[in-house]
Design an enzyme around this catalytic site. Structure first.
Site, mmCIF file in Angstrom:
data_model
loop_
_atom_site.group_PDB
_atom_site.id
_atom_site.type_symbol
_atom_site.label_atom_id
_atom_site.label_comp_id
_atom_site.label_asym_id
_atom_site.label_seq_id
_atom_site.Cartn_x
_atom_site.Cartn_y
_atom_site.Cartn_z
ATOM 1 N N ASP A 1 16.661 20.915 14.641
ATOM 2 C CA ASP A 1 17.119 21.136 13.260
ATOM 3 C C ASP A 1 18.503 21.800 13.196
ATOM 4 O O ASP A 1 19.313 21.456 12.338
ATOM 5 C CB ASP A 1 16.135 22.047 12.505
ATOM 6 C CG ASP A 1 14.780 21.388 12.332
ATOM 7 O OD1 ASP A 1 14.699 20.157 12.486
ATOM 8 O OD2 ASP A 1 13.804 22.111 12.048
HETATM 9 P P1 NAP Z 1 13.325 22.735 16.165
HETATM 10 O O1 NAP Z 1 14.136 22.083 15.113
HETATM 11 O O2 NAP Z 1 11.988 23.226 15.808
HETATM 12 O O3 NAP Z 1 13.241 21.691 17.365
HETATM 13 C C1 NAP Z 1 12.732 22.041 18.595
HETATM 14 C C2 NAP Z 1 12.703 20.801 19.449
HETATM 15 O O4 NAP Z 1 12.303 21.215 20.748
HETATM 16 C C3 NAP Z 1 11.702 19.772 18.974
HETATM 17 O O5 NAP Z 1 12.332 18.684 18.356
HETATM 18 C C4 NAP Z 1 10.935 19.366 20.250
HETATM 19 O O6 NAP Z 1 11.076 17.955 20.463
HETATM 20 C C5 NAP Z 1 11.660 20.119 21.353
HETATM 21 N N1 NAP Z 1 10.734 20.659 22.340
HETATM 22 C C6 NAP Z 1 9.540 21.257 22.161
HETATM 23 N N2 NAP Z 1 8.985 21.581 23.322
HETATM 24 C C7 NAP Z 1 9.846 21.180 24.276
HETATM 25 C C8 NAP Z 1 9.829 21.220 25.705
HETATM 26 N N3 NAP Z 1 8.813 21.764 26.372
HETATM 27 N N4 NAP Z 1 10.888 20.710 26.355
HETATM 28 C C9 NAP Z 1 11.918 20.152 25.696
HETATM 29 N N5 NAP Z 1 11.981 20.074 24.364
HETATM 30 C C10 NAP Z 1 10.950 20.589 23.658
HETATM 31 O O7 NAP Z 1 14.090 23.989 16.804
HETATM 32 P P2 NAP Z 1 15.506 24.613 16.501
HETATM 33 O O8 NAP Z 1 16.574 23.573 16.547
HETATM 34 O O9 NAP Z 1 15.603 25.799 17.399
HETATM 35 O O10 NAP Z 1 15.417 25.060 14.982
HETATM 36 C C11 NAP Z 1 14.591 26.120 14.559
HETATM 37 C C12 NAP Z 1 13.831 25.725 13.295
HETATM 38 O O11 NAP Z 1 12.946 26.801 12.944
HETATM 39 C C13 NAP Z 1 14.752 25.511 12.111
HETATM 40 O O12 NAP Z 1 14.186 24.544 11.255
HETATM 41 C C14 NAP Z 1 14.738 26.874 11.455
HETATM 42 O O13 NAP Z 1 15.088 26.838 10.093
HETATM 43 C C15 NAP Z 1 13.277 27.238 11.637
HETATM 44 N N6 NAP Z 1 13.147 28.676 11.465
HETATM 45 C C16 NAP Z 1 13.602 29.533 12.419
HETATM 46 C C17 NAP Z 1 13.559 30.889 12.177
HETATM 47 C C18 NAP Z 1 14.118 31.886 13.133
HETATM 48 O O14 NAP Z 1 14.137 33.045 12.785
HETATM 49 N N7 NAP Z 1 14.591 31.477 14.303
HETATM 50 C C19 NAP Z 1 13.023 31.364 11.001
HETATM 51 C C20 NAP Z 1 12.561 30.463 10.066
HETATM 52 C C21 NAP Z 1 12.623 29.116 10.315
HETATM 53 P P3 NAP Z 1 10.002 17.173 21.384
HETATM 54 O O15 NAP Z 1 8.678 17.429 20.773
HETATM 55 O O16 NAP Z 1 10.449 15.756 21.293
HETATM 56 O O17 NAP Z 1 10.130 17.728 22.764
#
Ligand code: NAP
Length: 463
Positions: free
Chosen positions: A388
């Site tokens: 994301d």
């Molecule tokens: P993300 O959008 O959740 O994407 C994580 C990706 O990691 C997934 O597409 C998944 O694809 C891949 N993944 C999972 N396990 C894996 C593994 N073992 N090896 C390789 N890839 C793996 O993560 P992000 O880009 O870090 O974004 C964070 C999200 O969380 C945002 O939407 C953000 O708004 C939300 N959020 C974060 C917080 C915070 O405080 N950090 C708070 C509120 C909301 P596959 O399944 O294809 O592997």
């Protein structure tokens, strides 16, 4: 010890504990002092509990001892969960705290009713309403994050009206009890309705918004504890509750800003519903893939590499392998930096903590606003389990649920390589156009395993 001196000692202990709580929050705000912050908080809590045990009103230590043992039995395993489970663990702690506040408020009411002054009754009402809605709300939030409950928002027509009407009824009952504290039979309704409200409040909120909601619930738990401080006449509780309440609120504001969302949108926006396009997902679009060997060749030919870590790196615990890759590349004269998105992963500071654990130097970590301008001059953007936070739809597609969220502009790099296991979406549940670009290579596999394979290519091919 005479009652007076023991009372003075308790006050002094409470003062020391309050100072330690304030210092703890201050130190926790920077990675270099965070460990001191944790220690200060722990010592402060031990002193606060010690001071409370000295209180004169305690007639029997038996139940206190049993509670301490039970608390330890629950608390120790909670402290040992994986880092990716910290948000739901935190939600559980809030649930326990809020339950405790509600129980204390209830017993205080039945002990004191009908002689409860209006101010005391008002804060007691705030205490139990906030406490009980935080209890069920936090349990729901933990359940959604742990995926024991469906993460998708569940919505129906008139939902906000029903929820707010319910809360209004609870507040009306509270107002009645404030004026008529003898209305003991109404008191359970003042707890029961917010308990239901806590569940209904979380149902329409998607899993992706849970961390923000949890910090908001943290704020409610803090405020209810502060209200309890007024009821029990405890300055320590007022201070600790106010610190908890305000820090939780500030964190929610920071997180909402990083996602370019308003509070109302987080609470009422039903974010994270599966988008029709992603749900249909029928249109299979072509992507280019590459092997570890090809990825290693591209990386070693680069001058500037930016690694973009995300939730997948945390799940795979790939940070140590990433460190090995960092070493291998820097040894070859490649400039390697890490782009840190404020909400990458599942909690604020998630990536900083993991990369620090792997001893990656702080100065190689660059915040989003500082690195975004450098992507056009970057040879390779290597995305490790992030999704994301790299989605260009946030910039270009006004119809996207994450439109307006600041992202890392990896799509502007000369080559983009993305390590993830499949084409599955990230937490927001939406497709990522980045993967279909001509300059993008998908490196399908587990983050730890794939990075390891790249590192092995380096050691195998280049000594
Ligand atoms: P993300 O959008 O959740 O994407 C994580 C990706 O990691 C997934 O597409 C998944 O694809 C891949 N993944 C999972 N396990 C894996 C593994 N073992 N090896 C390789 N890839 C793996 O993560 P992000 O880009 O870090 O974004 C964070 C999200 O969380 C945002 O939407 C953000 O708004 C939300 N959020 C974060 C917080 C915070 O405080 N950090 C708070 C509120 C909301 P596959 O399944 O294809 O592997």
């Amino acid at each position: 010890m005479t009652p007076l001196t023991s009372q003075t000692l308790i006050e002094v202990l409470y003062l020391i504990a309050s100072i330690l709580f304030i210092l703890s929050l201050k130190w926790l705000s920077s990675p270099s002092t965070a460990r001191h912050g944790v220690l200060a908080g722990e010592i402060g809590m031990v002193i606060a509990i010690g001071g409370t045990l000295l209180r004169h009103g305690i007639v029997d230590y038996k139940w206190i001892a049993i509670s301490l043992v039970l608390g330890t039995i629950v608390g120790v395993p909670l402290g040992m969960v994986q880092m990716t489970a910290v948000p739901q663990r935190t939600a559980l702690s809030h649930a326990f705290g809020a339950l405790c506040v509600t129980l204390v408020g209830t017993s205080e009411f039945y002990l004191r009713s009908p002689d409860v002054p209006r101010f005391t009754m008002s804060v007691l009402a705030i205490e139990v309403i906030l406490g009980s809605l935080t209890f069920t709300g936090s349990l729901m939030a933990a359940g959604k994050l742990q995926e024991v409950l469906p993460q998708r928002p569940i919505t129906y027509k008139g939902q906000n009206f029903v929820n707010l009407a319910l809360l209004a009824v609870a507040i009306a009952i509270a107002a009645y009890i404030v004026v008529n504290p003898a209305a003991r039979t109404l008191f359970p309704a003042m707890i029961g309705i917010p308990l239901v409200f806590g569940v209904l409040m979380i149902i329409p909120i998607g899993g992706a918004d849970m961390p923000t909601v949890i910090s908001l619930l943290n704020s409610y738990a803090g405020l209810s504890a502060a209200a309890m401080g007024f009821v029990l006449n405890s300055k320590l509780l007022i201070i600790a509750g106010a610190l908890d309440g305000s820090s939780g609120f500030i964190l929610s504001v920071i997180m909402s800003k990083a996602m370019n969302r308003s509070f109302t949108n987080v609470l009422f926006g039903a974010f994270g519903q599966v988008q029709p396009a992603a749900a249909a997902g029928q249109e299979v679009r072509a992507v280019r893939t590459a092997s570890a060997e090809e990825a290693a060749a591209i990386l070693s030919a680069a001058n500037k590499v930016v690694v973009v870590p995300g939730y997948g790196m945390a799940v795979a615990q790939a940070q140590h392998k990433v460190r090995e890759l960092y070493d291998a590349l820097t040894k070859r004269g490649v400039e390697v930096r890490f782009a840190i998105h404020p909400v990458a992963g599942r909690m604020p500071g998630h990536m900083n903590v993991l990369l620090a654990e792997a001893d990656i130097p702080y100065d190689a970590l660059v915040e989003m606003d500082d690195i975004n301008g450098d992507f056009p001059q970057t040879d390779v953007a290597l995305v490790v389990g992030a999704n994301d936070v790299t989605n260009p739809a946030a910039r270009t597609d006004p119809g996207s649920p994450i439109y307006g969220m600041p992202i890392l502009d990896v799509d502007k790099a000369r080559t983009v390589m993305v390590i993830k296991r499949s084409m599955s979406p990230g937490f927001a549940g939406i497709d990522n156009p980045l993967y279909y670009m001509d300059r993008t290579l998908m490196l399908f596999g587990d983050a730890k395993g794939f990075v390891n394979n790249i590192v092995r290519e380096f050691s195998g091919n280049h000594g």
